[in-house]
Design a protein around this motif. Structure first.
Motif, PDB file in Angstrom:
ATOM      1  N   PRO A  55       0.802  -1.238   0.000  1.00  0.00           N
ATOM      2  CA  PRO A  55       0.000   0.000   0.000  1.00  0.00           C
ATOM      3  C   PRO A  55       0.827   1.277   0.000  1.00  0.00           C
ATOM      4  CG  PRO A  55      -0.466  -1.345   1.965  1.00  0.00           C
ATOM      5  CD  PRO A  55       0.517  -2.099   1.143  1.00  0.00           C
ATOM      6  N   GLU A  56       2.089   1.207   0.436  1.00  0.00           N
ATOM      7  CA  GLU A  56       2.937   2.397   0.457  1.00  0.00           C
ATOM      8  C   GLU A  56       3.779   2.538  -0.811  1.00  0.00           C
ATOM      9  OE1 GLU A  56       5.114   2.219   4.127  1.00  0.00           O
ATOM     10  OE2 GLU A  56       3.347   2.706   5.307  1.00  0.00           O
ATOM     11  N   VAL A  57       3.596   1.630  -1.770  1.00  0.00           N
ATOM     12  CA  VAL A  57       4.326   1.690  -3.037  1.00  0.00           C
ATOM     13  C   VAL A  57       3.316   1.895  -4.168  1.00  0.00           C
ATOM     14  CG1 VAL A  57       5.819   0.463  -4.658  1.00  0.00           C
ATOM     15  CG2 VAL A  57       6.173   0.198  -2.189  1.00  0.00           C
ATOM     16  N   CYS A  77       6.508   7.294   2.440  1.00  0.00           N
ATOM     17  CA  CYS A  77       7.036   6.974   3.762  1.00  0.00           C
ATOM     18  C   CYS A  77       5.870   6.854   4.737  1.00  0.00           C
ATOM     19  CB  CYS A  77       8.019   8.050   4.225  1.00  0.00           C
ATOM     20  SG  CYS A  77       8.786   7.638   5.811  1.00  0.00           S
ATOM     21  N   GLY A  78       5.806   5.730   5.428  1.00  0.00           N
ATOM     22  CA  GLY A  78       4.722   5.484   6.371  1.00  0.00           C
ATOM     23  C   GLY A  78       5.080   5.775   7.815  1.00  0.00           C
ATOM     24  N   LYS A  79       6.296   6.237   8.054  1.00  0.00           N
ATOM     25  CA  LYS A  79       6.720   6.550   9.417  1.00  0.00           C
ATOM     26  C   LYS A  79       6.034   7.820   9.897  1.00  0.00           C
ATOM     27  CE  LYS A  79      11.229   4.522   8.572  1.00  0.00           C
ATOM     28  NZ  LYS A  79      12.654   4.773   8.382  1.00  0.00           N
ATOM     29  N   GLY A  83       5.736  11.471   7.041  1.00  0.00           N
ATOM     30  CA  GLY A  83       4.537  11.599   6.222  1.00  0.00           C
ATOM     31  C   GLY A  83       4.616  12.701   5.176  1.00  0.00           C
ATOM     32  N   HIS A  84       5.670  13.472   5.203  1.00  0.00           N
ATOM     33  CA  HIS A  84       5.849  14.561   4.241  1.00  0.00           C
ATOM     34  C   HIS A  84       6.777  14.173   3.094  1.00  0.00           C
ATOM     35  CE1 HIS A  84       9.392  14.629   6.740  1.00  0.00           C
ATOM     36  NE2 HIS A  84       9.989  15.399   5.847  1.00  0.00           N
ATOM     37  N   ARG A 119       3.033  15.063  -0.045  1.00  0.00           N
ATOM     38  CA  ARG A 119       4.476  14.885   0.128  1.00  0.00           C
ATOM     39  C   ARG A 119       5.201  16.100  -0.427  1.00  0.00           C
ATOM     40  NH1 ARG A 119       4.484   9.749   2.726  1.00  0.00           N
ATOM     41  NH2 ARG A 119       2.238   9.388   2.738  1.00  0.00           N
ATOM     42  N   SER A 120       5.967  16.749   0.416  1.00  0.00           N
ATOM     43  CA  SER A 120       6.676  17.971   0.010  1.00  0.00           C
ATOM     44  C   SER A 120       8.166  17.736  -0.230  1.00  0.00           C
ATOM     45  CB  SER A 120       6.506  19.052   1.077  1.00  0.00           C
ATOM     46  OG  SER A 120       6.995  18.593   2.329  1.00  0.00           O
ATOM     47  N   LEU A 121       8.639  16.533   0.046  1.00  0.00           N
ATOM     48  CA  LEU A 121      10.040  16.179  -0.166  1.00  0.00           C
ATOM     49  C   LEU A 121      10.100  14.853  -0.908  1.00  0.00           C
ATOM     50  CD1 LEU A 121      13.135  16.491   0.411  1.00  0.00           C
ATOM     51  CD2 LEU A 121      12.709  15.224   2.541  1.00  0.00           C
ATOM     52  N   ILE A 122      10.868  14.823  -1.992  1.00  0.00           N
ATOM     53  CA  ILE A 122      11.089  13.589  -2.751  1.00  0.00           C
ATOM     54  C   ILE A 122      12.591  13.335  -2.769  1.00  0.00           C
ATOM     55  CG2 ILE A 122      10.846  12.420  -4.975  1.00  0.00           C
ATOM     56  CD1 ILE A 122       8.480  14.251  -5.578  1.00  0.00           C
TER      57      ILE A 122
END
Length: 169
Positions: A55-57, A77-79, A83-84, A119-122
Motif C-alpha cells: 500500500p505504500e508503493v 514513507c509510512g513513518k 509523512g511529508h 508529500r513535500s520532499l522527494i
C-alpha cells in the motif's frame, strides 16, 4: 502511426506480470543499476514484482501501443515523522525507447502523485555517471551527496551513487 504515450498507476500487477518481468530483464541486461545484476533470471524478476504490491508503493507504467515500455515507483514513507516525504525508485525505460521522454513523463506523474498525497520532499538515488543524473538535474533535483562503492556493477566494480532531493517549495 502509433498511439500516444500513456502514463497510469497500476492498482494490481497480476495481468501485467509477464510484461513487467520482461521489462525488468531487458533493462538489467542493458546495464541499468536498479538493484540487480545480469543475467537476471525471469523467475527472479517475477519474484521481485510480486513483492512490489504494497500500500505504500505506488507503481506507474508507461505504455505505447498497449505495451509497457517503462515504470517508476513512488514509495510513500509510512513513518510518523516521514509523512511529508516519498522516494522515487526503479525508474526504467525499455532500452528500445530510451531518450524519448518516457522517463521524464513517468517522473512527472510520480511527482504529481506525491503532491496529491501531501508529500513535500522527494528523494532518490542513482549510479554516478548514468544518463539519469542529467534527467534528475534537469527536473530540479538537487544533489545531496555521493557515496563511493555503493553498488556492484556487472563487471564486479563498485560504483558510486548520487543522492538527490527535491522540495515542493
Amino acid at each position: 502511426m502509433g498511439s500516444p504515450l500513456k502514463i497510469e498507476q497500476l492498482a494490481a500487477i497480476g495481468i501485467h506480470m509477464e510484461a513487467l518481468t520482461e521489462l525488468l530483464v531487458q533493462v538489467v541486461e542493458d546495464g541499468a543499476s536498479i538493484g540487480f545484476l545480469p543475467p537476471l533470471k525471469r523467475s527472479e524478476a517475477a519474484q521481485y514484482w510480486e513483492r512490489v504490491e504494497d500500500p505504500e508503493v505506488l507503481l506507474f507504467v508507461a505504455t505505447l501501443n498497449d505495451q509497457i515500455v517503462g515504470t517508476v515507483q513512488l514509495h510513500l514513507c509510512g513513518k510518523q515523522n516521514g509523512g511529508h516525504r516519498a522516494e522515487i525508485a526503479k525508474l526504467m525505460a525499455h532500452p528500445n525507447y530510451r531518450r524519448s521522454g518516457i522517463g521524464r513523463a513517468l517522473l512527472q506523474k510520480a511527482e504529481e502523485c506525491a503532491k496529491e498525497h501531501g508529500r513535500s520532499l522527494i528523494v532518490l538515488d542513482t549510479r554516478e555517471g548514468d544518463p539519469s543524473n542529467n534527467l534528475y538535474s534537469s527536473m530540479g533535483y538537487i544533489q545531496a551527496g555521493r557515496i563511493p562503492g555503493y553498488a556492484k556493477s556487472a563487471s564486479g566494480e563498485l560504483d558510486a551513487t548520487i543522492f538527490y532531493y527535491k522540495t515542493d517549495s
